[in-house]
Design a protein around this motif. Structure first.
Motif, PDB file in Angstrom:
ATOM      1  N   THR A 147      37.805  44.742  27.321  1.00  0.00           N
ATOM      2  CA  THR A 147      37.391  43.735  28.300  1.00  0.00           C
ATOM      3  C   THR A 147      38.582  42.813  28.545  1.00  0.00           C
ATOM      4  OG1 THR A 147      35.133  43.788  27.481  1.00  0.00           O
ATOM      5  CG2 THR A 147      35.758  41.883  28.818  1.00  0.00           C
TER       6      THR A 147
ATOM      7  N   GLN B 129      41.130  36.627  40.299  1.00  0.00           N
ATOM      8  CA  GLN B 129      41.494  38.039  40.173  1.00  0.00           C
ATOM      9  C   GLN B 129      42.536  38.177  39.078  1.00  0.00           C
ATOM     10  OE1 GLN B 129      40.062  40.401  41.644  1.00  0.00           O
ATOM     11  NE2 GLN B 129      39.207  39.574  43.540  1.00  0.00           N
TER      12      GLN B 129
ATOM     13  N   ARG C 291      42.171  45.003  40.266  1.00  0.00           N
ATOM     14  CA  ARG C 291      40.911  44.909  39.537  1.00  0.00           C
ATOM     15  C   ARG C 291      40.089  46.185  39.701  1.00  0.00           C
ATOM     16  NH1 ARG C 291      36.881  40.185  39.552  1.00  0.00           N
ATOM     17  NH2 ARG C 291      35.208  41.059  38.319  1.00  0.00           N
ATOM     18  N   GLU C 292      39.966  46.652  40.935  1.00  0.00           N
ATOM     19  CA  GLU C 292      39.168  47.851  41.196  1.00  0.00           C
ATOM     20  C   GLU C 292      39.737  49.052  40.451  1.00  0.00           C
ATOM     21  OE1 GLU C 292      37.806  46.298  45.618  1.00  0.00           O
ATOM     22  OE2 GLU C 292      39.172  48.028  45.452  1.00  0.00           O
TER      23      GLU C 292
ATOM     24  N   GLU D  26      38.939  48.781  36.776  1.00  0.00           N
ATOM     25  CA  GLU D  26      37.534  49.096  36.522  1.00  0.00           C
ATOM     26  C   GLU D  26      37.298  50.599  36.578  1.00  0.00           C
ATOM     27  OE1 GLU D  26      35.562  44.807  37.802  1.00  0.00           O
ATOM     28  OE2 GLU D  26      35.711  46.401  39.315  1.00  0.00           O
ATOM     29  N   CYS D  27      37.984  51.274  37.508  1.00  0.00           N
ATOM     30  CA  CYS D  27      37.871  52.740  37.576  1.00  0.00           C
ATOM     31  C   CYS D  27      38.335  53.386  36.282  1.00  0.00           C
ATOM     32  CB  CYS D  27      38.717  53.295  38.715  1.00  0.00           C
ATOM     33  SG  CYS D  27      37.912  53.146  40.307  1.00  0.00           S
TER      34      CYS D  27
ATOM     35  N   THR E 205      36.616  46.679  31.507  1.00  0.00           N
ATOM     36  CA  THR E 205      35.734  45.658  32.056  1.00  0.00           C
ATOM     37  C   THR E 205      36.576  44.442  32.411  1.00  0.00           C
ATOM     38  OG1 THR E 205      33.949  46.447  30.643  1.00  0.00           O
ATOM     39  CG2 THR E 205      33.685  44.235  31.597  1.00  0.00           C
ATOM     40  N   VAL E 206      36.527  44.049  33.670  1.00  0.00           N
ATOM     41  CA  VAL E 206      37.337  42.920  34.112  1.00  0.00           C
ATOM     42  C   VAL E 206      36.405  41.754  34.436  1.00  0.00           C
ATOM     43  CG1 VAL E 206      39.030  42.105  35.796  1.00  0.00           C
ATOM     44  CG2 VAL E 206      39.064  44.497  35.046  1.00  0.00           C
TER      45      VAL E 206
END
Lengths: 473, 473
Positions: A193, A200, A214-215, A218-219, A223-224
């Motif tokens: 995490t 951001q 961020r995206e 997460e991919c 966990t952001v």
């Protein structure tokens, strides 16, 4: 304790000039090496004091070493104390400089046993580096909380990961080190995490570009959590970390890594009455001489640098600046002439195969500098669309209103994206307009670029806005 | 045959302005598209004549398509005639322009059936491209000898490779196309010999850098024969090619690929009395208007470009220039204002994983321009030495004596080497000195660069020579 006094640099016995370097890492040892290259041991004595036990290492490499990409710590050491000594640089490890006496031109040192000594200098280089920021958060010094600053930190983290099976990691801070450490811990099989107080991760980018980072994270399964200042590091009955509490929630943690940035380590310089800037760093001229001083120089993470785009001072701790500044200092001490004119704020990083780069000013920096600007964001690919491995890339360009001068460039993409930021870095240094950039003769072949390089597409699009804006105004 | 005359552009029926484009590839169709973007069909009629059957394709992609890296030819087509037509660009395929009548502002065309017609223009864009050089070598037109110029050439070569098992290939000419084709044929399992008349392949590099390319090609199993002008292409009893005879030996060949470069296709312009330069290309101003003409523009492989470093004119057929020039023309015709100031001679290519790049002047070009210079060659790596995938790279920098102005940069290395040439391209455009370059704030992180980027190491080393030279003079 009364320090033993070895006297001023010049004694009857030894009429050589003496260079004293405080700090044995990139800036200090680059200065020492370059001065030595230009002046032999019969002309110049070089003494370097380092409070730790290593010299000239790559702190930037620590996250990659932990990730398993670089064998360390030996490989991260560019030059050992022995190698420096072989070149007649007198490296004194475990020796901290505790006072600079400008009046008498000498420094007081303290070794690991507490013995103190005065050493005179003709030229002094301050390269004391930076110290990790440690906000007064309850529990921040608990067992299981690590920094990522010196090689020992890397060893500590690796040892912790090896010692017992860990499940959860929390990385505090979403800057370069935080993002790189999130990947490193992920690759050790931990659930990771990342908690970040701002909107951001990668706050050196604008929020719209940071969102892409961020995206992608997460991919990858990280966990952001953003908008989440840390309140407390919670510990178990054994005193070891068990969770991190933030304004928005609590996250389990067997290990916590702090990537909260660093501050210039300038207590010694401050005590000596040397000029310190608004960001806490030493102030120098372009030759890296401390302002107002004849024989005192400073470089590396302990100085502030001029941002050539905004005209303001900044603290940008980065090995590449430290090396350049050290070389400039050593050249000047060695009788040559060199300058470090300033920076444009270039940085590049990666998380797994996502490359992240920026140079110049982001929007909020442009506003803070009182500049009016227009922006454009484009999507393109790293190679010709039909060539295998052509990977998507997003480029954001910022240009000054009316003049069209490039102000900043941000890139998020896959392989081949990051180093394209250099095009912007050189253009910023030269003060180019985005119109001039649209005509740049960049390298083109299908395996290397679309026929319009993505950076040119961004320049084109923001140039259109500069023109439209000029017509409308 | 008497051409049917459709009259001048302005008729009673149609008061729109008419843009006529000669040549449907990069420059011509970029001009057409950009003009169309700025002026709608009610203002501007756009007619494009293309003697072939395709528009807007990437000839640069042909070697990669043959190598199997790009599926073609469809993928190599950036925009089909249908797509252009959907944007109200009247594309006439199979229609060759055979005469430009400047006095009456019209062009005479001939279609595949031989029918001729006059079409009036208000604005004319000449984008007739280039034609492959075919020296008068006996046998050069034999069966089994191929060029690499248009998509049909690619189809012909692939068909030849598929039709029967071939064993030996000879590539004539060691420039970009020759080197790329040598790799492509190697990957089809052929034994490949590259014959080059000069001292080294890649004559756009200095011989010392070209030697690195040669060595790498030989490691791949390509036989490289230099100092070997071709005397004759030898054929068998079936009329098909069987060998290539050079000054230094004879090499068996089931297939011969010519990579001898191209010449501007300017017969039409020459016949119309338009200005042609010493290299055979049309001469234009910075707006890409043909010199001395009001309504005639030219761009792409049929024009000469100004080299911003030498100040001389050159013929550099390259898709990226064609696209930029076409866009400049279309912008200007469309009522905007844009310029193509010139080039710095950037090129990048690869053979297998060897990346080859150059920008600015090589030594012989600097001499020809009457410039005095110093050079430096350095070896470094693409990433921090301890980071996986760090690959060796050789960088050569050339700087003007006394002023220290960067004159040229050449790079040969592995992954991550080629596009670094962009740093030099921007620096050359800005007229930077190598001293200024040593302070460039380039992107640094271990996966992207050593702490001193290889380009900076080269700049540093050549700067040392500039200084030493200045002191000694």
């Amino acid at each position: 304790m009364i320090a033993r006094d070895t006297g001023a640099a010049h004694t009857l016995r030894d009429m050589r000039e003496r260079l004293v370097v405080i700090g044995g890492d990139a800036a200090g040892m680059s200065a020492a090496s370059q001065a030595r290259r230009r002046k032999g041991p019969d002309e110049l004595e070089v003494v370097a004091f380092e409070r730790g036990r290593r010299t000239s290492y790559s702190a930037c490499g620590i996250p990659y070493w932990i990730a398993g990409d670089a064998t360390g710590p030996d490989k991260l050491i560019a030059r050992t104390p022995e190698k420096h000594r072989a070149r007649d640089i007198d490296v004194r490890l475990g020796t901290e400089v505790v006072e600079i006496d400008r009046d008498r031109g000498r420094v007081r040192t303290r070794d690991v046993l507490g013995a103190e000594e005065w050493t005179g200098y003709d030229q002094l280089v301050i390269a004391t580096g930076a110290v990790p920021k440690r906000p007064p958060i309850p529990g921040i010094d608990s067992d299981g909380v690590y920094g990522v600053q010196i090689l020992d930190d890397g060893e500590d983290i690796i040892e912790a990961l090896d010692r017992r099976p860990l499940r959860d990691a929390v990385v505090v801070g979403g800057g370069y080190i935080g993002v790189e450490m999130a990947e490193a811990l992920l690759r050790h099989g931990l659930r990771v995490t990342l908690v970040e107080r701002s909107e951001q991760p990668m706050a050196t980018l604008d929020p719209d570009m940071g969102r892409l980072v961020r995206e992608a994270m997460e991919c990858l399964g990280i966990t952001v959590v953003t908008g989440a200042p840390v309140r407390e590091v919670l510990t178990g009955a054994d005193g070891r970390v068990r969770a991190v509490a933030t304004d928005v929630g609590e996250y389990p943690a067997d290990v916590v890594v702090l990537g909260l940035g660093v501050s210039p380590n300038t207590g010694l310089a401050r005590d000596a009455g040397l000029p310190i800037g608004a960001h806490g760093g030493l102030l120098t001229d372009r030759a890296m001489r401390v302002r107002g001083e004849e024989a005192i120089w400073a470089g590396g993470d302990c100085v502030e640098v001029l941002n050539l785009v905004s005209g303001g001072m900044q603290h940008i701790p980065l090995g590449t600046h430290a090396n350049k500044q050290g070389r400039v200092i050593g050249t000047n001490i060695g009788g040559g002439y060199a300058t470090f004119p300033g920076v444009v704020g270039t940085a590049v990083s990666k998380v797994c195969d996502l490359e992240i780069a920026r140079t110049g000013l982001k929007e909020s920096q442009a506003r803070a500098a009182g500049l009016q600007y227009v922006t454009a964001v484009i999507e393109s690919t790293s190679r010709a669309g039909y060539y295998p491995g052509a990977a998507p890339m997003t480029v954001k360009a910022i240009a000054e209103r009316r003049t069209g001068r490039l102000l900043g460039l941000q890139i998020v993409g896959r392989e081949g994206a990051g180093k394209r930021v250099d095009i912007g870095a050189v253009a910023l240094t030269a003060g180019m307009t985005v119109e001039q950039m649209t005509a740049l003769d960049l390298g083109y072949a299908p395996p290397f670029s679309p026929v319009w390089d993505p950076v040119l597409v961004a320049a084109r699009k923001v140039d259109d806005k500069v023109r439209a804006d000029g017509n409308g105004a």
